[in-house]
Design a protein around this motif. Structure first.
Motif, PDB file in Angstrom:
ATOM      1  N   VAL A 287      92.414   5.377  45.429  1.00 58.11           N
ATOM      2  CA  VAL A 287      93.567   5.189  46.306  1.00 58.11           C
ATOM      3  C   VAL A 287      93.090   5.086  47.760  1.00 58.11           C
ATOM      4  CG1 VAL A 287      95.116   6.439  44.771  1.00 58.11           C
ATOM      5  CG2 VAL A 287      93.937   7.674  46.587  1.00 58.11           C
ATOM      6  N   GLN A 288      94.048   4.758  48.618  1.00 56.92           N
ATOM      7  CA  GLN A 288      93.792   4.744  50.053  1.00 56.92           C
ATOM      8  C   GLN A 288      95.066   5.162  50.775  1.00 56.92           C
ATOM      9  OE1 GLN A 288      92.299   1.029  51.591  1.00 56.92           O
ATOM     10  NE2 GLN A 288      92.019   1.831  53.649  1.00 56.92           N
ATOM     11  N   PRO A 289      95.144   6.426  51.197  1.00 58.33           N
ATOM     12  CA  PRO A 289      96.322   6.862  51.950  1.00 58.33           C
ATOM     13  C   PRO A 289      96.444   6.096  53.269  1.00 58.33           C
ATOM     14  CG  PRO A 289      95.031   8.739  51.164  1.00 58.33           C
ATOM     15  CD  PRO A 289      94.194   7.517  50.959  1.00 58.33           C
ATOM     16  N   GLU A 290      97.635   6.062  53.809  1.00 59.92           N
ATOM     17  CA  GLU A 290      97.905   5.341  55.053  1.00 59.92           C
ATOM     18  C   GLU A 290      96.964   5.801  56.166  1.00 59.92           C
ATOM     19  OE1 GLU A 290     101.708   5.145  57.984  1.00 59.92           O
ATOM     20  OE2 GLU A 290     102.092   4.627  55.881  1.00 59.92           O
ATOM     21  N   SER A 291      96.308   4.841  56.810  1.00 61.97           N
ATOM     22  CA  SER A 291      95.387   5.067  57.942  1.00 61.97           C
ATOM     23  C   SER A 291      94.122   5.829  57.546  1.00 61.97           C
ATOM     24  CB  SER A 291      96.098   5.816  59.079  1.00 61.97           C
ATOM     25  OG  SER A 291      97.242   5.123  59.500  1.00 61.97           O
ATOM     26  N   LYS A 292      93.818   5.852  56.251  1.00 63.78           N
ATOM     27  CA  LYS A 292      92.626   6.553  55.789  1.00 63.78           C
ATOM     28  C   LYS A 292      91.726   5.600  55.013  1.00 63.78           C
ATOM     29  CE  LYS A 292      94.138  10.507  57.342  1.00 63.78           C
ATOM     30  NZ  LYS A 292      93.514  11.190  58.502  1.00 63.78           N
ATOM     31  N   ARG A 293      90.553   6.083  54.666  1.00 66.23           N
ATOM     32  CA  ARG A 293      89.597   5.274  53.911  1.00 66.23           C
ATOM     33  C   ARG A 293      89.967   5.252  52.428  1.00 66.23           C
ATOM     34  NH1 ARG A 293      86.558   8.659  50.942  1.00 66.23           N
ATOM     35  NH2 ARG A 293      86.433  10.851  51.580  1.00 66.23           N
ATOM     36  N   ARG A 294      89.393   4.316  51.730  1.00 71.06           N
ATOM     37  CA  ARG A 294      89.506   4.270  50.272  1.00 71.06           C
ATOM     38  C   ARG A 294      88.762   5.462  49.675  1.00 71.06           C
ATOM     39  NH1 ARG A 294      87.267  -0.988  46.885  1.00 71.06           N
ATOM     40  NH2 ARG A 294      87.535  -0.186  44.744  1.00 71.06           N
ATOM     41  N   MET A 295      89.325   6.085  48.640  1.00 69.76           N
ATOM     42  CA  MET A 295      88.709   7.281  48.079  1.00 69.76           C
ATOM     43  C   MET A 295      89.057   7.432  46.601  1.00 69.76           C
ATOM     44  SD  MET A 295      91.215  10.271  49.651  1.00 69.76           S
ATOM     45  CE  MET A 295      91.063   9.658  51.348  1.00 69.76           C
ATOM     46  N   LYS A 296      88.306   8.302  45.926  1.00 70.84           N
ATOM     47  CA  LYS A 296      88.636   8.644  44.550  1.00 70.84           C
ATOM     48  C   LYS A 296      89.985   9.359  44.534  1.00 70.84           C
ATOM     49  CE  LYS A 296      83.848   9.200  42.992  1.00 70.84           C
ATOM     50  NZ  LYS A 296      82.847  10.169  42.431  1.00 70.84           N
ATOM     51  N   ALA A 297      90.778   9.061  43.532  1.00 67.81           N
ATOM     52  CA  ALA A 297      92.095   9.692  43.444  1.00 67.81           C
ATOM     53  C   ALA A 297      91.969  11.205  43.290  1.00 67.81           C
ATOM     54  CB  ALA A 297      92.880   9.098  42.282  1.00 67.81           C
ATOM     55  N   SER A 298      90.897  11.657  42.647  1.00 71.68           N
ATOM     56  CA  SER A 298      90.704  13.102  42.481  1.00 71.68           C
ATOM     57  C   SER A 298      90.493  13.782  43.830  1.00 71.68           C
ATOM     58  CB  SER A 298      89.510  13.373  41.563  1.00 71.68           C
ATOM     59  OG  SER A 298      88.340  12.717  42.036  1.00 71.68           O
ATOM     60  N   ASP A 299      89.876  13.095  44.793  1.00 71.81           N
ATOM     61  CA  ASP A 299      89.718  13.654  46.137  1.00 71.81           C
ATOM     62  C   ASP A 299      91.047  13.666  46.889  1.00 71.81           C
ATOM     63  OD1 ASP A 299      87.015  13.951  45.656  1.00 71.81           O
ATOM     64  OD2 ASP A 299      86.478  12.041  46.589  1.00 71.81           O
ATOM     65  N   CYS A 300      91.847  12.635  46.640  1.00 75.63           N
ATOM     66  CA  CYS A 300      93.151  12.547  47.311  1.00 75.63           C
ATOM     67  C   CYS A 300      94.087  13.669  46.854  1.00 75.63           C
ATOM     68  CB  CYS A 300      93.778  11.191  47.024  1.00 75.63           C
ATOM     69  SG  CYS A 300      95.363  10.905  47.829  1.00 75.63           S
ATOM     70  N   VAL A 301      93.970  14.052  45.601  1.00 76.99           N
ATOM     71  CA  VAL A 301      94.828  15.102  45.058  1.00 76.99           C
ATOM     72  C   VAL A 301      94.729  16.372  45.887  1.00 76.99           C
ATOM     73  CG1 VAL A 301      95.105  16.695  43.115  1.00 76.99           C
ATOM     74  CG2 VAL A 301      94.884  14.236  42.694  1.00 76.99           C
TER      75      VAL A 301
END
Length: 313
Positions: A287-301
């Motif tokens: 995923v890539q949250p707004e104004s953030k870098r692309r990342m693993k979804a597990s990190d976004c959690v």
């Protein structure tokens, strides 16, 4: 074999292997026509198109008309006396008087098996629609949108793992190979000319912001195909807590699961999280949250407090 005097028209990375092939095979290139330099990046500095960069590396003359329909542009190209004009993802429709100029015609390299997926985004839509094969078609251009008589075709499979990015990279090399064979047959005088059956035509319309937004009420396979069909550009997205959340990578988790609330997170996994759709579930992996870098979804959690029961809009 006779080497036809060529004017090459193209702009993006997709067109570069075709230009490389023309140089490597010794075609006399009178000029390369590409789109004007565009602002790019945070600094909005003017940037060359990939085709312009390639042309300059070969010391080829470059033309960058704001409009290919300009009379001065026509006169410039006519003065070059091309035997043939080759068009690969140029980005502008050619006027009839330009189409009629070269004795061998204007030849287009198109990224689909015509008459399917005429238009500007054939690679994207082939994946979004779940096709299992696509390819390259060369054709004689006419005034319509990808409606000209076909010359040669080459088909390749679309793998379940393919994204628009990976399929693009395969097709651009196939395009150069098919163009090479097309030019040889044209020079030898034995190139086929097959009219398209317009009753079978489909269209790859331009992408828009509405196309990019995930509709969780669609089946899991449709959501998954949208995500891979919009990777790496423009990227599918949804909303979470009124902010954009780009979805870069998914996989089908349970295609037959019965779901009650499309968009609801129902499970955490080692790779991310599982979301309900209209039919079946998908695992969100990148995923890539707004104004953030692309990342693993597990990190976004962890960083964005995603939990079971949260809704993706």
């Amino acid at each position: 074999m006779k080497k036809l005097r060529t004017v090459f028209m193209g702009t993006p990375d997709f067109a570069v292997p075709c230009l490389d092939m023309l140089v490597e095979e010794g075609y006399p290139i009178a000029a390369v026509v590409t789109q004007p330099d565009r602002p790019k990046g945070r600094g909005q500095k003017l940037a060359y198109s990939p085709v312009k960069e390639t042309a300059l590396s070969y010391n080829l003359p470059v033309l960058q008309p704001a409009s290919i329909k300009n009379d001065n542009t026509f006169e410039q190209i006519a003065a070059l006396k091309p035997d043939i004009i080759i068009v690969v993802a140029f980005g502008q429709l050619l006027p009839k008087k330009l189409l009629d100029l070269p004795p061998y015609g204007c030849i287009n390299v198109h990224a689909s098996i015509l008459p399917h997926y005429r238009g500007s985004a054939p690679i994207h839509w082939a994946i979004i629609n779940g096709e299992t094969a696509t390819g390259i078609t060369t054709m004689y251009m006419d005034v319509g949108m990808d409606t000209g008589d076909m010359i040669l075709k080459a088909e390749i499979p679309i793998l379940p793992s393919d994204t628009t990015g990976s399929l693009h990279d395969k097709l651009k090399d196939v395009g150069a190979s098919v163009l090479s064979d097309t030019l040889q047959q044209l020079a030898d005088g034995n190139a086929p000319r097959v009219s398209q059956n317009s009753a079978e035509a489909t269209y790859a319309r331009m992408l828009c912001r509405d196309t990019e937004r995930i509709n969780w009420h669609q089946p899991a396979i449709a959501v998954h195909n949208l995500v891979r069909g919009l990777n790496p550009w423009p990227v599918a997205y949804c909303k979470y807590q009124n902010k954009s959340l780009k979805i870069w990578k998914t996989r089908i988790y349970d295609e037959s699961a019965v779901c009650s609330e499309p968009g609801r997170i129902i499970q955490m996994t080692k790779d991310g999280f599982v979301v309900e759709t209209g039919k079946g579930t998908v695992e969100i992996q990148e995923v890539q949250p707004e104004s953030k870098r692309r990342m693993k979804a597990s990190d976004c959690v962890c960083g964005y407090c995603l939990t079971v029961g949260n809704m993706l809009e």
